[in-house]
Enzyme design. Structure first.
Site, PDB file in Angstrom:
ATOM      1  N   ARG A 173     -70.836  24.534  75.770  1.00 43.30           N
ATOM      2  CA  ARG A 173     -72.063  24.795  77.033  1.00 43.30           C
ATOM      3  C   ARG A 173     -73.422  24.874  76.367  1.00 43.30           C
ATOM      4  NH1 ARG A 173     -67.622  25.033  78.700  1.00 43.30           N
ATOM      5  NH2 ARG A 173     -66.853  26.385  80.496  1.00 43.30           N
ATOM      6  N   SER A 219     -68.303  31.682  84.975  1.00 46.88           N
ATOM      7  CA  SER A 219     -68.044  32.399  83.790  1.00 46.88           C
ATOM      8  C   SER A 219     -69.634  33.030  83.339  1.00 46.88           C
ATOM      9  CB  SER A 219     -67.618  31.863  82.648  1.00 46.88           C
ATOM     10  OG  SER A 219     -66.469  31.387  82.573  1.00 46.88           O
ATOM     11  N   GLU A 261     -73.517  33.197  79.518  1.00 46.74           N
ATOM     12  CA  GLU A 261     -73.449  31.664  79.491  1.00 46.74           C
ATOM     13  C   GLU A 261     -74.523  31.302  80.752  1.00 46.74           C
ATOM     14  OE1 GLU A 261     -71.272  27.988  81.235  1.00 46.74           O
ATOM     15  OE2 GLU A 261     -70.553  29.979  81.664  1.00 46.74           O
TER      16      GLU A 261
HETATM   17  N1  EPU Z   1     -58.219  36.501  80.071  1.00 47.47           N
HETATM   18  C1  EPU Z   1     -57.917  38.030  80.421  1.00 47.47           C
HETATM   19  N2  EPU Z   1     -58.433  38.557  81.218  1.00 47.47           N
HETATM   20  C2  EPU Z   1     -59.351  37.954  82.115  1.00 47.47           C
HETATM   21  C3  EPU Z   1     -59.792  36.524  82.010  1.00 47.47           C
HETATM   22  C4  EPU Z   1     -59.179  36.019  80.808  1.00 47.47           C
HETATM   23  O1  EPU Z   1     -57.159  38.597  79.292  1.00 47.47           O
HETATM   24  O2  EPU Z   1     -59.759  38.469  83.013  1.00 47.47           O
HETATM   25  C5  EPU Z   1     -57.700  36.004  78.876  1.00 47.47           C
HETATM   26  C6  EPU Z   1     -56.188  35.497  78.986  1.00 47.47           C
HETATM   27  O3  EPU Z   1     -55.521  35.562  77.975  1.00 47.47           O
HETATM   28  C7  EPU Z   1     -56.413  33.936  79.230  1.00 47.47           C
HETATM   29  C8  EPU Z   1     -57.780  33.648  78.279  1.00 47.47           C
HETATM   30  O4  EPU Z   1     -58.438  34.906  78.371  1.00 47.47           O
HETATM   31  O5  EPU Z   1     -55.590  33.163  78.502  1.00 47.47           O
HETATM   32  C9  EPU Z   1     -58.559  32.629  78.834  1.00 47.47           C
HETATM   33  O6  EPU Z   1     -58.564  32.629  80.184  1.00 47.47           O
HETATM   34  P1  EPU Z   1     -58.854  31.294  80.953  1.00 47.47           P
HETATM   35  O7  EPU Z   1     -58.098  30.002  80.554  1.00 47.47           O
HETATM   36  O8  EPU Z   1     -59.137  31.531  82.548  1.00 47.47           O
HETATM   37  O9  EPU Z   1     -60.304  30.739  80.465  1.00 47.47           O
HETATM   38  P2  EPU Z   1     -61.605  31.414  80.073  1.00 47.47           P
HETATM   39  O10 EPU Z   1     -62.006  31.578  78.435  1.00 47.47           O
HETATM   40  O11 EPU Z   1     -61.754  32.860  80.657  1.00 47.47           O
HETATM   41  C10 EPU Z   1     -63.078  29.386  80.017  1.00 47.47           C
HETATM   42  C11 EPU Z   1     -64.253  28.880  80.738  1.00 47.47           C
HETATM   43  C12 EPU Z   1     -64.299  28.594  82.128  1.00 47.47           C
HETATM   44  C13 EPU Z   1     -63.073  27.465  82.269  1.00 47.47           C
HETATM   45  C14 EPU Z   1     -61.945  28.113  81.735  1.00 47.47           C
HETATM   46  C15 EPU Z   1     -60.795  27.104  81.514  1.00 47.47           C
HETATM   47  C16 EPU Z   1     -66.206  29.613  79.303  1.00 47.47           C
HETATM   48  C17 EPU Z   1     -67.258  30.591  79.237  1.00 47.47           C
HETATM   49  N3  EPU Z   1     -65.393  29.904  80.382  1.00 47.47           N
HETATM   50  O12 EPU Z   1     -62.847  30.313  80.731  1.00 47.47           O
HETATM   51  O13 EPU Z   1     -65.576  27.975  82.605  1.00 47.47           O
HETATM   52  O14 EPU Z   1     -62.792  27.092  83.734  1.00 47.47           O
HETATM   53  O15 EPU Z   1     -61.951  28.216  80.458  1.00 47.47           O
HETATM   54  O16 EPU Z   1     -61.230  25.925  80.984  1.00 47.47           O
HETATM   55  O17 EPU Z   1     -65.800  28.985  78.422  1.00 47.47           O
HETATM   56  C18 EPU Z   1     -67.668  28.444  83.522  1.00 47.47           C
HETATM   57  O18 EPU Z   1     -67.899  28.118  82.471  1.00 47.47           O
HETATM   58  O19 EPU Z   1     -68.240  28.951  84.600  1.00 47.47           O
HETATM   59  C19 EPU Z   1     -66.233  28.346  83.522  1.00 47.47           C
HETATM   60  C20 EPU Z   1     -65.587  29.063  84.698  1.00 47.47           C
END
Ligand code: EPU
Length: 343
Positions: free
Chosen positions: A167, A242, A339
């Site tokens: 990012r 995010s 972010e």
């Molecule tokens: N998780 C939780 N609780 C929650 C959300 C997530 O426990 O409420 C844990 C889950 O275990 C899950 C892990 O976090 O397995 C990862 O969650 P997710 O795959 O939804 O991805 P993320 O890390 O929360 C990142 C990006 C998103 C992107 C997704 C999918 C960042 C800051 N965010 O989210 O990007 O869509 O991966 O690749 O890197 C954005 O930048 O606006 C965005 C939405």
């Protein structure tokens, strides 16, 4: 053509739906317009907005907000840089990212299907190095054309010159000096699905009829269905996706956390550091689904702060952000970093 407005409402220009305005708003729709803008004479501060999907205005913006309405999308002649199945696609900075993802998928081109449904415009996407489901836009970028507002000239950068990271890019650290006007993507006709992240493979394969093979369109449909299940549509609930970056900690700090909290979701990085999902940290601190006043934490994804009632003020979102940062720091000793760009 340059359009200039004064005391312009930004409410429709930020997906958080903050009811704020700017002193001057300038929109341009071609590169030559930039040569006609006297950047030294603009009312300061100056902020260049894209789709407004990764920004939180902390109040009325006293200066000038610039916006690109450069909106072309074309494939470059196949011989521009012949590399087998590569297709070069040039897009004006103001084109919506998801319309490019949709167009590429419809045309059987691989490379950006995992980025489907990310809101915003491609110019900002290339600044922010947007990413999702194991892909980042920097991996698909062939080159970026930008305008140097100090030397008043255009230049073309290859991705290796753009300082891309998670990012992050050089454009985020140049004080607005360079404005992206065009992004050239290198897409490919060769079968190259990215299925390593989460349940992308499972969701996409479940959508296939017997004998059907994966296509960019199928992956796009899978990603859209995953996102729709977790993330709010800005048209319904204001947010900027995010809100926090996923923090990176070193191996020793990770071992300590694991000893104290048991195993939890994480990604091991090649350098030995560990990336922790901020959403998990926020959820563990009891924030998922909570609202304070008009600001909320999205019930299906704790990483997303929302304008829960549609009436949240910037102060309410910022107060909620600060409370979350404090509680995660108190409990885990990790400092979450937004972010979203707070302006
Ligand atoms: N998780 C939780 N609780 C929650 C959300 C997530 O426990 O409420 C844990 C889950 O275990 C899950 C892990 O976090 O397995 C990862 O969650 P997710 O795959 O939804 O991805 P993320 O890390 O929360 C990142 C990006 C998103 C992107 C997704 C999918 C960042 C800051 N965010 O989210 O990007 O869509 O991966 O690749 O890197 C954005 O930048 O606006 C965005 C939405």
């Amino acid at each position: 053509m340059i359009e200039e407005r004064h005391n312009f409402s930004l409410k429709a220009m930020n997906t958080f739906g903050m009811d704020v305005s700017c002193g001057v708003f300038i929109e341009y729709d071609n590169e030559e317009d930039l040569l006609n803008i006297d950047f030294n004479a603009l009312v300061k501060p100056v902020f260049h907005i894209g789709g407004g999907s990764n920004v939180l205005f902390s109040g009325d913006f006293p200066g000038t907000v610039l916006h690109s309405a450069i909106k072309f999308l074309r494939t470059l002649p196949e011989n521009a840089e012949p590399e087998g199945d590569t297709v070069l696609v040039a897009a004006g900075a103001g084109v919506k990212m998801d319309s490019i993802c949709g167009w590429a998928a419809e045309n059987g081109l691989w490379g950006i299907e995992n980025l489907s449904l990310i809101p915003g415009e491609i110019g900002a996407a290339a600044v922010q190095n947007i990413g999702a489901y194991g892909s980042e836009i920097s991996q698909a970028i062939h080159s970026v054309r930008c305008y140097d507002t100090v030397e008043c000239r255009f230049l073309t950068l290859r991705p290796e010159d753009c300082g891309y990271g998670y990012r992050d890019s050089f454009f985020k650290h140049c004080g607005g000096r360079y404005i992206i006007t065009e992004v050239v993507l290198a897409l490919t006709k060769s079968f190259s699905p990215q299925l390593g992240y989460g349940n992308v493979r499972q969701t996409a394969e479940a959508m296939l009829a017997p004998g059907e093979v994966l296509t960019p369109l199928k992956i796009r449909e899978a990603v859209i269905s995953i996102r729709n299940g977790k993330l709010p549509d800005p048209a319904d609930v204001g947010s900027a996706g995010s809100f926090f970056k996923n923090p990176v900690i070193d191996g020793a700090a990770f071992s300590e956390l694991k000893a104290e909290h048991g195993d939890f979701p994480h990604y091991d990085l090649p350098d030995g550091n560990v990336k922790i999902p901020a959403g998990w940290l926020v959820e563990q601190c009891g924030w998922k689904g909570r609202t304070i006043g008009n600001a909320g934490v999205y019930p299906k994804q704790a990483l997303v702060l929302t304008n829960a009632t549609g009436k949240a003020s910037p102060e309410e979102i910022i107060a909620l952000k600060d409370l979350i940062i404090k509680s995660v720091s108190d409990r885990f000793g990790i400092s979450l970093v937004p972010e979203v760009e707070i302006v």
